[in-house]
Scaffold this motif. Structure first.
Motif, short mmCIF file in Angstrom:
data_model
loop_
_atom_site.label_atom_id
_atom_site.label_comp_id
_atom_site.label_asym_id
_atom_site.label_seq_id
_atom_site.Cartn_x
_atom_site.Cartn_y
_atom_site.Cartn_z
N ASN A 130 -71.47 -56.45 -2.89
CA ASN A 130 -72.75 -57.18 -2.92
C ASN A 130 -73.15 -57.63 -4.32
O ASN A 130 -73.99 -58.52 -4.46
CB ASN A 130 -73.86 -56.35 -2.29
CG ASN A 130 -73.75 -56.31 -0.79
OD1 ASN A 130 -73.23 -57.23 -0.17
ND2 ASN A 130 -74.23 -55.23 -0.20
N GLU A 131 -72.59 -57.00 -5.35
CA GLU A 131 -72.92 -57.36 -6.73
C GLU A 131 -71.98 -58.40 -7.33
O GLU A 131 -72.25 -58.94 -8.40
CB GLU A 131 -72.91 -56.11 -7.62
CG GLU A 131 -74.01 -55.12 -7.33
CD GLU A 131 -75.41 -55.66 -7.60
OE1 GLU A 131 -75.58 -56.54 -8.48
OE2 GLU A 131 -76.35 -55.19 -6.93
N ILE A 132 -70.88 -58.69 -6.67
CA ILE A 132 -69.87 -59.61 -7.21
C ILE A 132 -70.30 -61.06 -6.98
O ILE A 132 -70.63 -61.45 -5.87
CB ILE A 132 -68.49 -59.37 -6.54
CG1 ILE A 132 -68.03 -57.93 -6.74
CG2 ILE A 132 -67.45 -60.36 -7.03
CD1 ILE A 132 -67.82 -57.52 -8.16
N ASP A 133 -70.29 -61.86 -8.05
CA ASP A 133 -70.60 -63.29 -7.95
C ASP A 133 -69.36 -64.09 -7.59
O ASP A 133 -69.44 -65.05 -6.82
CB ASP A 133 -71.18 -63.81 -9.27
CG ASP A 133 -72.50 -63.14 -9.60
OD1 ASP A 133 -73.46 -63.30 -8.82
OD2 ASP A 133 -72.58 -62.43 -10.63
N VAL A 134 -68.23 -63.72 -8.17
CA VAL A 134 -66.96 -64.40 -7.88
C VAL A 134 -65.89 -63.33 -7.68
O VAL A 134 -65.74 -62.44 -8.51
CB VAL A 134 -66.55 -65.36 -9.02
CG1 VAL A 134 -65.19 -66.00 -8.74
CG2 VAL A 134 -67.61 -66.45 -9.21
N LEU A 135 -65.17 -63.45 -6.58
CA LEU A 135 -64.09 -62.52 -6.25
C LEU A 135 -62.77 -63.27 -6.22
O LEU A 135 -62.64 -64.27 -5.51
CB LEU A 135 -64.34 -61.87 -4.88
CG LEU A 135 -63.22 -60.96 -4.36
CD1 LEU A 135 -63.12 -59.70 -5.19
CD2 LEU A 135 -63.47 -60.64 -2.88
N VAL A 136 -61.81 -62.79 -7.00
CA VAL A 136 -60.44 -63.30 -6.92
C VAL A 136 -59.70 -62.28 -6.07
O VAL A 136 -59.50 -61.15 -6.50
CB VAL A 136 -59.79 -63.47 -8.30
CG1 VAL A 136 -58.38 -64.05 -8.16
CG2 VAL A 136 -60.66 -64.35 -9.20
N ASP A 137 -59.38 -62.66 -4.83
CA ASP A 137 -58.85 -61.68 -3.88
C ASP A 137 -57.38 -61.87 -3.56
O ASP A 137 -56.83 -62.95 -3.74
CB ASP A 137 -59.69 -61.67 -2.60
CG ASP A 137 -59.33 -62.78 -1.61
OD1 ASP A 137 -58.88 -63.87 -2.04
OD2 ASP A 137 -59.53 -62.57 -0.41
N GLY A 138 -56.78 -60.80 -3.07
CA GLY A 138 -55.41 -60.82 -2.60
C GLY A 138 -54.42 -60.31 -3.62
O GLY A 138 -54.62 -60.43 -4.82
N PRO A 139 -53.32 -59.75 -3.12
CA PRO A 139 -52.30 -59.23 -4.03
C PRO A 139 -51.57 -60.36 -4.74
O PRO A 139 -51.45 -61.46 -4.21
CB PRO A 139 -51.35 -58.47 -3.09
CG PRO A 139 -51.49 -59.17 -1.78
CD PRO A 139 -52.94 -59.59 -1.72
N TYR A 140 -51.08 -60.05 -5.93
CA TYR A 140 -50.23 -61.00 -6.63
C TYR A 140 -48.88 -61.05 -5.92
O TYR A 140 -48.28 -60.01 -5.62
CB TYR A 140 -50.02 -60.58 -8.09
CG TYR A 140 -49.00 -61.41 -8.80
CD1 TYR A 140 -49.30 -62.70 -9.21
CD2 TYR A 140 -47.72 -60.93 -9.04
CE1 TYR A 140 -48.35 -63.49 -9.85
CE2 TYR A 140 -46.77 -61.70 -9.68
CZ TYR A 140 -47.09 -62.98 -10.09
OH TYR A 140 -46.15 -63.75 -10.72
N GLU A 141 -48.43 -62.26 -5.61
CA GLU A 141 -47.12 -62.45 -4.97
C GLU A 141 -46.28 -63.33 -5.87
O GLU A 141 -46.56 -64.52 -6.03
CB GLU A 141 -47.28 -63.07 -3.59
CG GLU A 141 -47.98 -62.14 -2.60
CD GLU A 141 -48.14 -62.75 -1.22
OE1 GLU A 141 -47.59 -63.85 -0.95
OE2 GLU A 141 -48.83 -62.11 -0.40
N GLU A 142 -45.27 -62.73 -6.46
CA GLU A 142 -44.45 -63.44 -7.44
C GLU A 142 -43.81 -64.71 -6.86
O GLU A 142 -43.69 -65.71 -7.56
CB GLU A 142 -43.37 -62.51 -8.00
CG GLU A 142 -42.75 -63.06 -9.26
CD GLU A 142 -42.03 -62.00 -10.05
OE1 GLU A 142 -42.19 -62.01 -11.28
OE2 GLU A 142 -41.32 -61.17 -9.46
N ALA A 143 -43.46 -64.71 -5.58
CA ALA A 143 -42.88 -65.91 -4.95
C ALA A 143 -43.88 -67.06 -4.90
O ALA A 143 -43.49 -68.22 -4.78
CB ALA A 143 -42.39 -65.58 -3.54
N GLU A 144 -45.18 -66.74 -5.01
CA GLU A 144 -46.25 -67.75 -4.97
C GLU A 144 -46.81 -68.04 -6.37
O GLU A 144 -47.84 -68.71 -6.49
CB GLU A 144 -47.38 -67.26 -4.05
CG GLU A 144 -46.99 -67.11 -2.60
CD GLU A 144 -46.77 -68.45 -1.93
OE1 GLU A 144 -47.52 -69.41 -2.21
OE2 GLU A 144 -45.83 -68.55 -1.12
#
Length: 168
Positions: free
Chosen positions: A121-135
């Motif tokens: 609830n306190e986050i203004d911007v969320l960068v979500d998801g695991p890092y995928e080296e193929a992507e």
């Protein structure tokens, strides 16, 4: 409240919009292949720091646009980060967080864990998801792989539909 951190960057320009103080928390279970911060993965290690000391660093830098939580995995230490985020907001600054969890996974965790809900609830911007080296794609704004999203959490909460800040 105390956090276990790997380190702090006092004036980052790569961890969100504007000049930011970035807190790298210690500990992540994901172990993404090609992780940018593999030294933050072990749950042991790092150093303990009081969130009041981090807030003092924030107050000392008038150039900051906000604070970013990175890692490691911030949502493994949600209670102290939620308290820190509230204090950062009280200063008129914004809060970004990276997470290897997707927003759906975090919302599911938040149903069972009040601290996760409070941080989310306190986050203004969320960068979500695991890092995928193929992507991997170095042209993306504030993310390392195409599967990750930069989510405007304020707009998402308002519309109840995921709103991306960058769709590059």
């Amino acid at each position: 409240m105390e956090l276990n951190i790997a380190g702090i960057v006092d004036d980052s320009i790569v961890d969100g919009d504007g000049c930011r103080l970035t807190v790298f928390v210690q500990g992540c279970h994901r172990r993404c292949h090609g992780c940018q911060n593999p030294e933050t993965q072990p749950m042991e290690g790092g150093r303990r720091i009081d969130t009041a000391d981090i807030l003092a660093k924030v107050k000392a830098n008038p150039l900051l646009a906000g604070v970013t939580f990175s890692g490691g995995e911030p949502f493994l230490q949600p209670a102290p980060l939620a308290a820190l985020a509230r204090a950062v907001h009280a200063l008129g600054l914004d809060v970004w967080s990276y997470s290897g969890f997707t927003l759906d996974e975090l919302l599911e965790r938040a149903e069972k864990d009040k601290a996760t809900a409070a941080l989310l609830n306190e986050i203004d911007v969320l960068v979500d998801g695991p890092y995928e080296e193929a992507e991997r794609d170095l042209t993306l704004h504030f993310r390392g792989s195409r599967n990750q999203r930069v989510i405007d959490m304020n707009a998402t909460r308002k519309t109840k539909k995921i709103q991306l800040l960058y769709e590059d």
